[in-house]
Enzyme design. Structure first.
Site, short mmCIF file in Angstrom:
data_model
loop_
_atom_site.label_atom_id
_atom_site.label_comp_id
_atom_site.label_asym_id
_atom_site.label_seq_id
_atom_site.Cartn_x
_atom_site.Cartn_y
_atom_site.Cartn_z
N LYS A 33 0.83 -1.20 0.00
CA LYS A 33 0.00 0.00 0.00
C LYS A 33 0.87 1.26 0.00
O LYS A 33 1.96 1.27 0.56
CB LYS A 33 -0.93 0.03 1.23
N GLY B 46 -7.10 3.07 -3.50
CA GLY B 46 -6.71 1.90 -4.27
C GLY B 46 -5.51 2.12 -5.17
O GLY B 46 -4.97 1.18 -5.75
N GLU C 258 1.20 -4.94 4.38
CA GLU C 258 0.43 -5.48 5.51
C GLU C 258 -0.18 -6.83 5.14
O GLU C 258 -0.31 -7.18 3.97
CB GLU C 258 -0.64 -4.49 5.98
N ARG D 12 -10.53 14.38 6.41
CA ARG D 12 -11.46 15.19 5.61
C ARG D 12 -12.87 14.67 5.81
O ARG D 12 -13.08 13.66 6.47
CB ARG D 12 -11.09 15.07 4.13
N ARG E 291 -24.51 4.61 -3.69
CA ARG E 291 -23.95 5.53 -4.68
C ARG E 291 -24.52 5.18 -6.05
O ARG E 291 -24.43 4.03 -6.50
CB ARG E 291 -22.43 5.43 -4.70
#
Lengths: 168, 458
Positions: B159, B166, B201, B294, B340
């Site tokens: 990551k 992503g 990870e 945020r 969504r």
């Protein structure tokens, strides 16, 4: 009939004695726009060279008071009536939101004046974006016909800054 | 402490409209920074003023710190709300605002750096005794990557330290693929975030994505508004979000909420933050993932069950005011689900479907919110993401929230573009989803391979 000093004078005289607030006259490809208080309810469009969707002028209801973007009425114009013929030529638009500067530095002579000849790629103004000076260049060689923005005024992306009539 | 007067909204689409509405509620003047493609947007019409900052390309408009700040300065704004995405997690924007006397609606640049760097956020969490799962610090060489892989085992996830969504992320099942994946992830991260650092990870096979909404003010108050579940994802993009999270054992719930407020409390953080956790359904354990510094896309589900307005609280915090409520005032009522709705064709691998909306009508109700910037005649262009609307439904419990969400989706009238509504209706009716027995890869591995798209309209 064509747009010449005589017809413009006659039209302005007629406007002055009328009770109209605004007047737009189109003769062929020429357009004359006059308003009493120097503001307009509609932009003064150029039927040929303007982009189809001109951005609104930079001051609106919520904006702080800034200098008028409209040129002052010529001394010879009758009272408050300000002739607002749409500028001739190619509009050079602002590349960004920012501040419009006509000279490279405070006190320095302006890059161009109305009536000046410019070469293609010659700098005609600066748009400052947070201390970053973006040079605005003329895409064509020609003669400057109008600079509708005041020095130091806030401008938006796409706003016409300088009009140039191509030569040659 | 001074009251805010005029807010520059540095975003577009539904979130710009959402922020404008919070400004109406707070009695604030608004200026919306728009690209040339958004001059006719709903937000541009609703704001007191719209300023065109650049061309359609986001890199020269919504992603350009200097232009966004210039728009705020030249219109005499005293605050700037970045929304989500775009520049919302760029410390440079918070810094530029501070330098120009503009309140940034969000954390300071320093707090954003501390929270946004995933590796240092994980270090902080570990120091606070929060479980972070098996993983590494920044992996700088291929050799180091192999050593970490041997230590934590495969499959593993590479990551990006500098961002999310992503990008810069790679799943590695086989040690032989590690070197290539490490180079690819690092390159992608460098391109997307200007920061090529990556960490590794452990990959949990059956994971739920659970997150906690936190608000922190300048007076030392740190409160949470409970948790959300965002397990339903496709390629790490969330599609359906819910509040509260489902099926969490009580102890796990308490641990996660406490971890979130302790982490944010340790960061000298002001504003809204989300702490993301991975819940291992098979082990009933959790691991801290990252902080989003945020407003989140899915914040409305939390608002629906708590009755608190997160965006208004953000504006209060930015003005230097204390939060309008304390932790003990937070109560929860029912269950909320957000779906969504994207202009995409699920039957064609979710290919974007831009176009002009010849019809657009939304089924808003007391328990149904539709967050959108669409209107009849608006053109969904190719320049930005394909989110049309977030349909959010609340019910007294999860089954009634699901039923209400489906009812609302069936009454969303859209013509002119293809949407993900038929797909979402089928997901919401799937027995696994209804029972809550899903994991982060359920959609891609279980649902989509067997999904039969409804007949395309002729």
């Amino acid at each position: 009939m064509e747009m010449n000093p005589e017809t413009i004078k006659a039209l302005l005289d007629a406007f002055e004695v009328s009770d109209w607030q605004e007047m737009t006259i189109t003769i062929g490809s020429d357009r004359l726009h006059v308003s009493r208080d120097g503001t307009t309810t509609s932009p003064a469009p150029d039927p040929v060279q303007h982009p189809p969707d001109p951005p609104p002028p930079p001051q609106a209801a919520a904006a702080p008071p800034v200098q008028s973007p409209r040129p002052s009425p010529p001394a010879s114009s009758p009272q408050a009536a300000a002739p607002m013929a749409a500028p001739e030529g190619t509009a050079i638009e602002s590349p960004s939101v920012g501040l419009f500067w006509r000279a490279p530095a405070p006190g320095a002579p302006p890059f161009v004046e109305v009536g000046a000849r410019v070469a293609a790629d010659e700098t005609v103004a600066i748009v400052e974006v947070m201390k970053l000076m973006n040079h605005v260049v003329s895409p064509v060689a020609g003669v400057v016909t109008a600079i509708p923005v005041e020095n130091g005024e806030a401008v938006e992306y796409g706003q016409p800054l300088v009009f140039v009539v191509p030569e040659g | 402490m001074t009251a805010l007067r005029r807010v520059l909204v540095a975003n577009r689409g539904e979130i710009a409209v959402r922020i404008l509405r919070a400004c109406y509620d707070e009695g604030l003047e608004t200026v919306l920074a728009v690209s040339a493609a958004d001059r006719q947007s709903l937000g541009a019409q609703l704001a007191d003023r719209a300023v065109t900052i650049g061309p359609a390309a986001a890199t020269e408009s919504y992603l350009d710190v200097d232009r966004v700040v210039a728009a705020a300065v030249t219109t005499d704004c005293d605050a700037l709300h970045p929304g989500y995405g775009f520049l919302s997690e760029r410390p440079e924007l918070a810094e530029a605002c501070a330098e120009n006397g503009i309140r940034f609606v969000g954390p300071s640049a320093e707090a954003m750096r501390r929270s946004g760097d995933k590796a240092s956020a994980r270090d902080l969490a570990r120091d606070l005794g929060v479980s972070i799962g098996a993983g590494s610090g920044i992996v700088e060489t291929e050799t180091e990557a192999h050593a970490v892989g041997a230590d934590i085992g495969y499959p593993l996830l590479i990551k990006a330290a500098g961002g999310g969504g992503g990008r810069g992320m790679r799943l590695v099942e086989d040690p032989n693929d590690l070197a290539g994946a490490w180079a690819a992830a690092s390159g992608e991260a460098a391109q997307a975030f200007g920061d090529g650092r990556v960490f590794i990870e452990r990959y949990v096979r059956r994971a739920r994505h659970v997150e906690v909404q936190v608000l922190a003010d300048a007076h030392g108050n740190v409160v949470h508004l409970g948790h959300r579940d965002c397990t339903l994802q496709r390629r790490y993009q969330k599609l359906v979000e819910e509040a509260p999270a489902i099926g969490l054992p009580d102890q796990l719930t308490a641990d996660i909420l406490s971890a979130a407020t302790r982490i944010i409390g340790a960061l000298e953080y002001e504003g809204a933050a989300t702490c993301e956790f991975l819940v291992d359904s098979e082990r009933d354990s959790y691991a801290f993932l990252e902080i989003n510094a945020r407003l989140q896309v899915e914040h409305p589900v939390t608002e629906m069950v708590t009755g608190r307005d997160i965006v208004r609280e953000q504006l209060r915090i930015a003005a230097g005011n204390a939060l309008s409520f304390a932790q003990e005032d937070v109560t929860y009522a029912g269950h909320a689900i957000e779906v969504r709705v994207n202009a995409e064709r699920p039957e064609r691998d979710f290919m974007p479907s831009p176009g002009t909306l010849t019809k657009w009508a939304t089924p808003v109700g007391t328990d149904i919110r539709v967050e959108t910037a669409c209107y009849p005649g608006w053109t969904v262009g190719p320049d930005y993401d394909s989110l049309l609307a977030k349909v959010v439904a609340r019910g007294e419990d999860r089954p009634s929230a699901i039923a209400r969400a489906r009812h609302a989706l069936r009454h969303l009238r859209v013509e002119g573009v293809s949407t993900t509504v038929p797909f979402a209706l089928d997901v919401l009716a799937d027995p696994a989803f209804v029972s809550g027995d899903i994991h982060t890869r359920w959609l891609e591995e279980q649902f989509l391979p067997h999904w039969t798209p409804p007949e395309e309209p002729v």
